[in-house]
Design a protein around this motif. Structure first.
Motif, short mmCIF file in Angstrom:
data_model
loop_
_atom_site.label_atom_id
_atom_site.label_comp_id
_atom_site.label_asym_id
_atom_site.label_seq_id
_atom_site.Cartn_x
_atom_site.Cartn_y
_atom_site.Cartn_z
N THR A 17 -4.96 -6.68 1.29
CA THR A 17 -5.42 -8.05 0.94
C THR A 17 -4.43 -9.02 0.57
N PRO A 51 -4.83 -1.48 7.44
CA PRO A 51 -5.31 -2.72 7.55
C PRO A 51 -6.38 -3.14 6.79
N LYS A 52 -7.27 -2.00 6.59
CA LYS A 52 -8.68 -2.09 5.99
C LYS A 52 -8.25 -2.46 4.51
N THR A 53 -7.31 -1.83 3.95
CA THR A 53 -6.99 -2.03 2.54
C THR A 53 -6.00 -3.13 2.11
N TYR A 80 3.27 -1.12 4.01
CA TYR A 80 2.81 0.37 3.86
C TYR A 80 4.23 1.13 3.53
N ALA A 131 -4.00 4.55 9.31
CA ALA A 131 -5.00 3.83 9.63
C ALA A 131 -5.85 3.34 8.85
N ASP A 132 -5.74 3.63 7.58
CA ASP A 132 -6.46 2.76 6.51
C ASP A 132 -5.76 1.49 5.80
N GLU A 159 -3.69 -9.67 11.28
CA GLU A 159 -3.46 -9.45 9.94
C GLU A 159 -2.21 -10.41 9.48
N THR A 217 0.77 -1.31 0.12
CA THR A 217 0.15 -0.05 0.01
C THR A 217 0.85 1.23 -0.07
#
Length: 340
Positions: free
Chosen positions: A185, A181-183, A273, A178-179, A229, A172
């Motif tokens: 895959t 872990p949500k992004t 990241y 903050a985004d 994760e 990423t």
């Protein structure tokens, strides 16, 4: 695609930044630093004026790509743009957006048509482009769009920071921490590593790439004790890649991945990241590290720094990372020609 000894196409980036100055400085060091031949896509008058403003005695020759290599030894070859540019060092101006974009378009077209061996881009600033209606997040996404337009095939661009001691790839990139872990895959990790392994073979000449994969959480999650994760997203990606025959291993604790002994055990580090990858890459070799876009059907490199508006027009910008980007682009183009 490009003939192996075609010159490199260099865009001047945002002319209000240091792009024109580092392009000039790189040319002045062409013999001492063994800089490969390139031509600059820009405004010949602006380049000549900037050279004069920073106290450089420079001959600029307006040319087309086919004549660039012949004049490079004695003058800086500049391929003029149809769009005008305004020369306001340190003051980004949305009136330059059309010229900045045109330079990218033409560099990519020249590479596809064989007039250039690779695309090398000086830094751009996003806000002046956004103010002019540019709808892409940045350079990388726009280059992928141009590639898809040309080939009709979907492209997944992957950022690599390549230095003399480390190649680091973030999965990423320009999103809030903050985004992440949500992004993040499993599919994104697999796709990133497939492209990294392929381009290490095809363009870097690494026969069997060894890919170290970082964890996301401290200690790579401590088997789920510090977040799931690493076990639920990253480990399945590594196992799937191993089953494909890719030499990937991890997830590894990021705090022990980047010392010298650890780096000797892999050819590229995949990080989860932006800063996890870019901090060690730039800390180890800021001036020699190059931003390489993997996954494109052409070679693209760039310095690892930004526009530096605060020092533009002062003649103090260092060309080291641009020279490294030019030299790496030449190396990758020659390697791809041998392996294709």
């Amino acid at each position: 695609m490009a003939a192996t000894r075609a010159p490199l196409a260099l865009t001047s980036g945002d002319p209000s930044g240091i792009g024109p100055e580092i392009a000039i400085a790189a040319w002045l060091l062409r013999d001492k630093a063994d800089v490969p031949a390139y031509y600059l896509l820009g405004d010949p008058a602006l380049v000549a004026a900037r050279a004069k403003a920073v106290g450089v005695d420079l001959q600029v020759i307006e040319t087309d790509p086919s004549g660039a290599a012949q004049v490079f030894a004695n003058a800086l070859p500049v391929v003029p743009l149809a769009s005008s540019l305004v020369d306001t060092p340190g003051q980004p101006d949305s009136r330059n957006a059309a010229g900045i974009i045109e330079a990218i378009d033409r560099a990519v077209a020249d590479t596809f048509e064989g007039r250039a061996a690779a695309v090398v881009t000086c830094p751009i600033a996003k806000k002046p482009l956004y103010d002019a209606g540019f709808r892409f997040p940045g350079h990388t996404e726009y280059l992928a769009h141009l590639a898809e337009q040309k080939t009709g095939t979907a492209v997944m661009p992957v950022m690599m920071l390549a230095g003399p001691e480390l190649r680091a790839v973030p999965v990423t990139i320009h999103i809030a921490l903050a985004d992440v872990p949500k992004t993040l895959t499993t599919e994104a990790i697999i796709g990133t590593i497939r492209i990294t392994a392929r381009d290490l073979q095809r363009r870097f000449g690494v026969t069997r790439p060894r890919i170290a994969v970082s964890g996301l959480n401290p200690h790579a999650g401590e088997s789920g004790a510090m977040g799931r994760e690493d076990e639920d997203i990253i480990r399945p990606a590594v196992e799937a890649l191993k089953a494909e025959g890719i030499d990937a291993f991890g997830p590894l604790p990021a705090d022990t991945m980047f010392h010298a002994r650890a780096r000797a055990g892999y050819d590229a580090a995949i990080c989860m990241y932006h800063d996890q990858a870019l901090i060690p890459a730039k800390a180890l070799a800021f001036d020699e590290t190059v931003n390489v876009t993997l996954g494109l059907p052409f070679i693209r490199t760039s310095p690892d720094h930004g526009t530096a508006f605060d020092i533009a027009g002062q003649g103090i910008a260092r060309p080291d990372s641009l020279i490294a980007a030019l030299k790496l682009a030449r190396q990758l183009a020659d390697m791809e020609a041998k392996t294709s």
